[in-house]
Design an enzyme around this catalytic site. Structure first.
Site, short mmCIF file in Angstrom:
data_model
loop_
_atom_site.label_atom_id
_atom_site.label_comp_id
_atom_site.label_asym_id
_atom_site.label_seq_id
_atom_site.Cartn_x
_atom_site.Cartn_y
_atom_site.Cartn_z
N LYS A 180 -55.10 -8.34 17.10
CA LYS A 180 -55.88 -9.11 18.13
C LYS A 180 -56.15 -8.29 19.25
CE LYS A 180 -56.14 -11.22 21.40
NZ LYS A 180 -57.27 -11.18 22.55
N CYS A 289 -47.79 -0.59 32.84
CA CYS A 289 -46.64 -1.47 32.92
C CYS A 289 -45.64 -0.65 33.84
CB CYS A 289 -46.35 -1.94 31.40
SG CYS A 289 -46.29 -0.76 30.38
#
Length: 487
Positions: A180, A289
């Site tokens: 995805k 991150c």
């Protein structure tokens, strides 16, 4: 809005080896972060498209798993070679979709390529173990087994690297995959899938579904045919994935957020520490991150460090070119979210030393921002904002610095700047983080080393490195008994 301007103007799904639009015919526009103009018209997939991709993967997986792991590795090596051949084209797509500079996009493409070469080499090192048995004439061994269908859900901050981190080990282990793609970097995923097909990955082994998470990603999490879900993204979404996929006992790998501390001691080389802090906080527009979003500085050098950092920050050049230090954030919604967070911090009594506003230029640009006097437990000190924003915290010494570093719901990366090997080693031992650098930035972990976090930063699995193979395979123990009398 202007006309579509990217190399892949129409971005569809890849299902069973076929590029096609969403079954419903729905689309959405992907905007260029650097300009706000339309880049691509993208398939807006839903559960029907996800289910079709899962079915294609399930059909193709047994034959792919039946090939030797060395053969799978050779095909993956070919993908890496094609990424190297088409480096400039891939990097141009990454730059267009993210707004980062061509130089940074080339570096990211190189990282994806190197990871491909590394994981492909594991086809020759797909090691198990042999062990003795307490029973005479019996031996024991362990071998890796594929899981089946892997659902891979990625973020847009380093899109080609994020694709590589998941696809290469998933396919090497004999799984078929449904990727995805991030709705903010759809063409990057399609470009990778095209090269996978050219390299010889059979139809259905790598499928790509475009669209939004709730519509196209959640069906992967819910479908019982998906044996492993690997997700990189926010902690809130990661919790949902863990809950839904865990209910059906699927394997779940989560690489989530971070609010990463960089500690500066009173014996640090301040010039170098400031450079590392600025890069940790602002490079890639803070969209890592592993960004250094909490700078924890000993009181004895705090004022000097703050002045140096402020000068370095205010000299930052913001824009999409190689002459710039960093580019835009990925979309307007993210930009507005960050601006609102800074204003809440200001209203709560924090001082915005510099930045805190949208830059007056086309696209989604935020000024590099330093916030001072925010409490360690305040929203801006504890919440990942994923942008060029960092907070400054004054501490009296090592013990307080360590306590503030660990006073976070996250535990992804950390760094310390010190001239003392003792402080460096003790910090590395005691800080709660999946990765630590002594006299380095909070980011910059290489393809062959494991990466992941503790607490709200993940579930303990590591990607990439050889440890990624443990995400995408299971261990099988095999006993073999022989009869000496039959020799």
């Amino acid at each position: 809005m202007t006309a579509v301007t990217t190399a892949i103007a129409i971005v569809g799904n890849v299902i069973g080896g076929e590029e096609r639009g969403a079954a419903s015919g729905a689309t959405f526009e992907k905007l260029a972060p650097a300009t706000g103009d339309v880049l691509s018209v993208v398939a807006r997939s839903d559960a029907d498209d996800a289910r079709a991709a899962i079915a294609a993967a399930a059909d193709a997986q047994p034959a792919w798993a039946a090939r030797t792991v060395e053969e799978r590795g050779r095909i993956l090596r070919r993908i890496a070679q094609l990424l190297e051949r088409d480096r400039e084209e891939i990097a141009a797509i990454v730059a267009a979709e993210t707004g980062k500079s061509p130089k940074d996009a080339r570096g990211e493409t190189d990282g994806a390529m190197e990871l491909g070469y590394f994981i492909a080499g594991e086809g020759r090192r797909f090691y198990g173990k042999t062990m003795p048995s307490a029973t005479p004439n019996r031996s024991a061994m362990t071998i890796r087994q594929p899981l089946g269908v892997a659902g891979l859900i990625i973020a847009a901050n380093t899109p080609i690297a994020n694709v590589a981190w998941k696809v290469f080990p998933a396919l090497l282990c004999g799984n078929a995959a449904v990727l995805k793609a991030s709705e903010d970097a759809p063409a990057t995923a399609l470009a990778f899938a095209r090269r996978a097909s050219e390299a010889g990955v059979p139809a259905g082994v790598l499928n790509v579904v475009q669209g939004y998470g709730p519509e196209a990603g959640q069906p992967l999490v819910e479908d019982p045919r998906v044996a492993v879900v690997s997700f990189t993204g926010s902690t809130a979404v990661g919790r949902m994935i863990a809950r839904v996929a865990g209910e059906r006992l699927a394997k779940v790998c989560l690489e989530l957020g971070g609010k990463n501390p960089l500690v500066v001691c009173d014996d640090a080389d301040l010039e170098k520490a400031v450079e590392a802090a600025a890069l940790s906080a602002f490079s890639n527009a803070g969209q890592r991150c592993a960004a250094g979003s909490r700078l924890i500085v000993f009181a004895a050098v705090y004022d000097r460090f703050r002045d140096l950092l402020l000068a370095r920050t205010e000299a930052q050049r913001v824009g999409p070119g190689d002459e710039h230090d960093f580019g835009p954030v990925i979309n307007e919604r993210q930009l507005e979210h960050m601006l609102a967070a800074v204003e809440r911090a200001r209203a709560a009594g924090a001082t915005v030393l510099t930045g805190g506003e949208r830059l007056p230029m086309p696209g989604f640009y935020m000024a590099p921002t330093i916030v001072e006097d925010a409490a360690p437990d305040s929203e801006i000190s504890c919440t990942e904002l994923f942008g060029p924003i960092t907070t400054l915290h004054r501490v009296d010494g090592f013990d307080e610095a360590l306590a503030v570093a660990n006073a976070s719901p996250y535990g992804l990366t950390a760094a310390i700047w010190t001239g003392s090997i003792h402080r460096g080693q003790e910090f590395a031992r005691r800080v709660v983080a999946g990765g630590v650098q002594v006299n380095g930035p909070t980011y910059g972990f290489e393809p062959h080393v494991p990466f992941g976090g503790e607490k709200d930063s993940g579930t303990g699995w590591r990607e990439p490195g050889t440890e990624a193979l443990d995400v995408y395979s299971d261990w099988k123990t095999v006993y073999v008994t022989h009869d000496p009398g039959a020799v």
